[in-house]
Design an enzyme around this catalytic site. Structure first.
Site, PDB file in Angstrom:
ATOM      1  N   GLY A  10       0.818  -1.204   0.000  1.00 49.72           N
ATOM      2  CA  GLY A  10       0.000   0.000   0.000  1.00 49.72           C
ATOM      3  C   GLY A  10       0.850   1.251   0.000  1.00 49.72           C
ATOM      4  O   GLY A  10       1.779   1.389   0.797  1.00 49.72           O
ATOM      5  N   GLU A 169     -16.310  18.443   4.789  1.00 56.11           N
ATOM      6  CA  GLU A 169     -15.352  19.028   3.834  1.00 56.11           C
ATOM      7  C   GLU A 169     -15.898  18.922   2.406  1.00 56.11           C
ATOM      8  O   GLU A 169     -15.730  19.827   1.590  1.00 56.11           O
ATOM      9  CB  GLU A 169     -13.996  18.319   3.944  1.00 56.11           C
ATOM     10  CG  GLU A 169     -13.256  18.687   5.237  1.00 56.11           C
ATOM     11  CD  GLU A 169     -11.774  18.358   5.198  1.00 56.11           C
ATOM     12  OE1 GLU A 169     -11.410  17.333   4.605  1.00 56.11           O
ATOM     13  OE2 GLU A 169     -10.990  19.140   5.767  1.00 56.11           O
ATOM     14  N   ALA A 316      -4.462  10.749   8.651  1.00 52.27           N
ATOM     15  CA  ALA A 316      -3.192  10.845   7.928  1.00 52.27           C
ATOM     16  C   ALA A 316      -2.097  11.336   8.872  1.00 52.27           C
ATOM     17  O   ALA A 316      -0.942  10.896   8.803  1.00 52.27           O
ATOM     18  CB  ALA A 316      -3.355  11.820   6.768  1.00 52.27           C
TER      19      ALA A 316
END
Ligand code: FAD
Ligand code: NAD
Length: 404
Positions: A10, A169, A316
């Site tokens: 990944g 968002e 993140a």
């Protein structure tokens, strides 16, 4: 260990940052480093809502992997099918790999909670492909509007399920994009609805109250309808059903975007790792509890916050920090040295509400709104590009329209 095979699965935040850190730490003769990803690019998932709304081209939200990795890393563009930790092998669509050390960084997928019709009829912001499909779907419906004699009910109703950070968002971007589309396709703004449907009593449940109020006002001022206390129950090809105050209600729409939660890549659970809520609850050094040679990073890893006794949210921010420790620990592991423990250092949260508005809670809960938060969001995005690929990548992909 004789020139070990390190395999990283990944190339999201966790996988890319682990690879970039490892390629700096290890010499070409020390290990074979292999990175596997289904695409030849790394998409910046924190900007996917912009791709989905059509406010930022997808090439601005992805990075060609070979532009960042060095020649001491072997990149394989292929899809992981399964992991066999007992045999130390990974099955890809087109080949089989063996490893001495594995880093699982396969990220997140949409959590559907078994809601009828969701998988078949809803869109989701999960990767570049799914996000540009949403952009096309929105634009297609605008283009269709004047091309049908009998107007399809709800063609210009855009529903977003879930008003967590992703949902908010996205509606913020959409609220900026709709006026442009109305102009382009000669549609009156009064024909268009953006509806945010949230199960909790407020948007962004659990976040700072003043920031929630600011976000709600900012979005409603731009025409977003926010329906709270409303659980989405079914997605049909032509609309949604939600439950509010014990009553079922329906809204017609051809476009429902599901942004109501994520889970770890299901390959992790299917591969026989010990899991908690579908994730691997890693040890302090980021290894799987049951395998000494498997590290897990990013949204596939569950890291417990010992103070709150709840897992840290999948972000993140944490994936990038953890990747630095994972890379150091992989090196320590192959050199038989002691490993470090990982503890997230939360720097705050900043959420955009469109290109010219944002909210944030940073450094000791300092609240920021409006242009200051917008600037901060861009600084955070740019900092990541710098960490990943230094000044060349920052100059190529960075967001420099700071006051736009
Ligand atoms: P991912 O970023 O999901 O990457 C996984 C990688 O694995 C991808 O490259 C994928 O293609 C690849 N892959 C998956 N399956 C396979 C397979 N079978 N074979 C081969 N390759 C595969 N967090 C923040 O901290 N701040 C933010 O502002 C923020 N904004 C967000 C905005 C949006 C719209 C979304 C959706 C999320 C946001 N997040 C944010 C959360 C953040 O994006 C995730 O926590 C983060 O992406 C997790 O990183 P990861 O490395 O685990 O996985
Ligand atoms: P989330 O789980 O944080 O939010 C999902 C929302 O959907 C919740 O508010 C929940 O109440 C609602 N919901 C769930 N089921 C529902 C239903 N049936 N009907 C209506 N509403 C329903 O998920 P997310 O927003 O995708 O965020 C995922 C992760 O990514 C989080 O850790 C988040 O912090 C992170 N993220 C961070 C940022 C940022 O920092 N700017 C932006 C996006 C995402």
């Amino acid at each position: 260990m004789n020139k070990p095979n390190i395999v990283i699965l990944g190339a999201g935040y966790g996988g890319m940052m682990t690879t970039v850190n490892l390629q700096k730490k290890l010499g070409a003769n020390q290990a074979n480093i292999t990175l596997v990803n289904e695409n030849n690019y790394h998409y910046i998932s924190t900007s996917l809502h912009e791709t989905a709304a059509g406010t930022l081209h997808h090439d601005r939200t992805r990075v060609t992997i070979k532009d960042v990795i060095k020649s001491n890393v072997n990149f394989i563009e292929d899809t992981v099918v399964s992991i066999h930790p007992d045999k130390k092998t990974v099955t890809l669509k087109n080949q089989e790999l063996t490893y001495d050390v594995l880093v699982v960084a396969l990220g997140f997928e949409m959590a559907t909670f078994g809601i009828p019709g969701l998988e078949e009829n809803a869109f989701a912001i999960t990767d570049t492909d799914s996000s540009r499909l949403i952009r096309e779907q929105i634009e297609y419906n605008f283009a269709m509007y004047h091309n049908e004699k009998e107007k399809t009910e709800g063609r210009l109703n855009f529903i977003v399920g879930g008003a967590g950070f992703t949902g908010i968002e996205f509606v913020g971007e959409l609220a900026n994009r709709i006026p442009e589309l109305c102009k382009e396709y000669d549609v009156s703004p009064s024909e268009v609805r953006i509806v945010s449907v949230e199960g909790a009593p407020t948007v962004m449940p659990g976040f700072d109250e003043a920031l929630i109020e600011y976000a709600t006002n900012s979005l409603e001022a731009r025409g977003v309808e926010i329906i709270t206390g409303a659980m989405l129950k079914e997605v049909k090809p032509d609309g949604i059903v939600f439950e509010r105050d014990g009553e079922l209600e329906e809204i017609k729409s051809l476009t429902t975007v599901w942004a109501a939660g994520v889970k770890a890549n299901s390959i992790v659970e299917q591969s026989g790792f010990e899991t908690n809520r579908g994730k691997v609850q890693v040890r302090e050094d980021m290894r799987a509890p049951d395998y000494d040679d498997v590290f897990v990073v990013g949204d596939c890893a569950l890291i417990m916050n010992n103070e709150t006794e709840r897992p840290y949210p999948p972000t993140a921010q944490i994936a990038v920090q953890a990747a630095e420790v994972v890379a150091a620990n992989v090196k320590a592991h192959i050199e038989n040295n002691a490993m470090h423990g990982f503890e997230p250092n939360l720097m705050g949260t900043v959420a955009s509400l469109g290109h010219n508005d944002a909210i944030g809670s940073i450094l000791n809960d300092r609240k920021i709104f409006g242009w200051k938060a917008t600037v901060m969001k861009k600084v955070i995005d740019n900092r990541y590009y710098f960490k990943l690929g230094g000044i060349p990548l920052l100059l190529k992909k960075g967001k420099f329209n700071i006051f736009y």
